[in-house]
Design a protein around this motif. Structure first.
Motif, PDB file in Angstrom:
ATOM      1  N   ARG A  14       0.821  -0.975   0.092  1.00 28.45           N
ATOM      2  CA  ARG A  14      -0.013   0.080   0.026  1.00 28.45           C
ATOM      3  C   ARG A  14       0.993   1.045   0.654  1.00 28.45           C
ATOM      4  NH1 ARG A  14      -5.356  -1.115   3.068  1.00 28.45           N
ATOM      5  NH2 ARG A  14      -6.444  -3.019   1.903  1.00 28.45           N
ATOM      6  N   ALA A  17       2.307   1.278  -3.137  1.00 31.81           N
ATOM      7  CA  ALA A  17       0.711   2.438  -4.142  1.00 31.81           C
ATOM      8  C   ALA A  17       0.723   3.959  -3.911  1.00 31.81           C
ATOM      9  CB  ALA A  17      -0.873   1.256  -3.932  1.00 31.81           C
ATOM     10  N   ALA A  18       0.876   4.299  -2.698  1.00 31.83           N
ATOM     11  CA  ALA A  18       0.390   6.011  -3.178  1.00 31.83           C
ATOM     12  C   ALA A  18       1.363   6.307  -2.810  1.00 31.83           C
ATOM     13  CB  ALA A  18       0.287   5.454  -1.219  1.00 31.83           C
ATOM     14  N   GLU A  20       3.949   5.424  -6.106  1.00 36.56           N
ATOM     15  CA  GLU A  20       3.684   5.737  -7.237  1.00 36.56           C
ATOM     16  C   GLU A  20       2.160   6.796  -8.149  1.00 36.56           C
ATOM     17  OE1 GLU A  20       2.943   0.694  -7.873  1.00 36.56           O
ATOM     18  OE2 GLU A  20       5.701   0.969  -7.957  1.00 36.56           O
ATOM     19  N   ASN A  21       1.599   6.409  -7.071  1.00 36.29           N
ATOM     20  CA  ASN A  21       0.551   7.548  -7.406  1.00 36.29           C
ATOM     21  C   ASN A  21       0.614   8.647  -6.835  1.00 36.29           C
ATOM     22  OD1 ASN A  21      -0.898   5.380  -8.340  1.00 36.29           O
ATOM     23  ND2 ASN A  21      -2.642   4.755  -6.616  1.00 36.29           N
ATOM     24  N   GLU A  23       0.689  10.391  -3.739  1.00 38.26           N
ATOM     25  CA  GLU A  23      -0.048  10.733  -2.530  1.00 38.26           C
ATOM     26  C   GLU A  23       1.393  11.359  -2.110  1.00 38.26           C
ATOM     27  OE1 GLU A  23      -2.699   7.942  -1.209  1.00 38.26           O
ATOM     28  OE2 GLU A  23      -3.245   6.933  -3.700  1.00 38.26           O
TER      29      GLU A  23
END
Length: 166
Positions: A14, A17-18, A20-21, A23
């Protein structure tokens, strides 16, 4: 043990992923040093930060004997602002009750505190009241003559900015 590894890998996934996005890109304070990083380590930093954030004063953390001594020290200023003689007598009586309780059951650190003279505080209040009356009775400074006063300017629209005006 395998459950713990799976939870950690889920958390790591998680976070990845955050990241990479994007955030985490625009967080406040990004690229700045942590506050207080140059100060020496204080074991109670969290307590001081909490008190600062919540607006606590250091006076609330003082021992009761020192708080009482500070109340006695501030009493003359407080008395000067009270609205009536009765209120002065009540305030001093309340403080004297607290002082008597402290004298019967002193706490550490021991601070010698005497009860406050009610009549002396009433006299102080009366003097402050007379000073306020004297200040109120003084006439207001006269208005300057009309020639010395600046001319009052009424609202004028700048016509050059309006579309109707050529």
């Amino acid at each position: 043990m395998s459950d713990r590894i799976r939870v950690e890998s889920l958390i790591d996934a998680r976070i990845r992923a955050a990241r990479e996005n994007g955030e985490f890109d625009d967080l406040p304070g990004a690229g700045k040093p942590l506050p207080g990083h140059a100060e020496p380590y204080d074991e109670q930093w969290w307590l001081k930060e909490y008190a600062r954030r919540e607006g606590f004063s250091g006076a609330g953390l003082l021992p009761p004997s020192v708080q009482l001594a500070r109340q006695v020290e501030r009493l003359p200023d407080e008395v000067r602002r009270l609205p009536s003689e009765q209120r002065v007598r009540e305030t001093v009586a309340d403080l004297n009750r607290e002082i008597l309780d402290y004298q019967i059951h002193p706490s550490q650190p021991f601070v010698p505190i005497r009860r406050v003279d009610v009549e002396a505080m009433v006299t102080l209040w009366r003097e402050a009241l007379e000073a306020r009356w004297a200040a109120a009775r003084q006439p207001a400074p006269p208005n300057p003559p009309a020639a010395a006063r600046p001319r009052r300017r009424w609202f004028r629209r700048d016509r050059s900015e309006t579309p109707d005006h050529p």
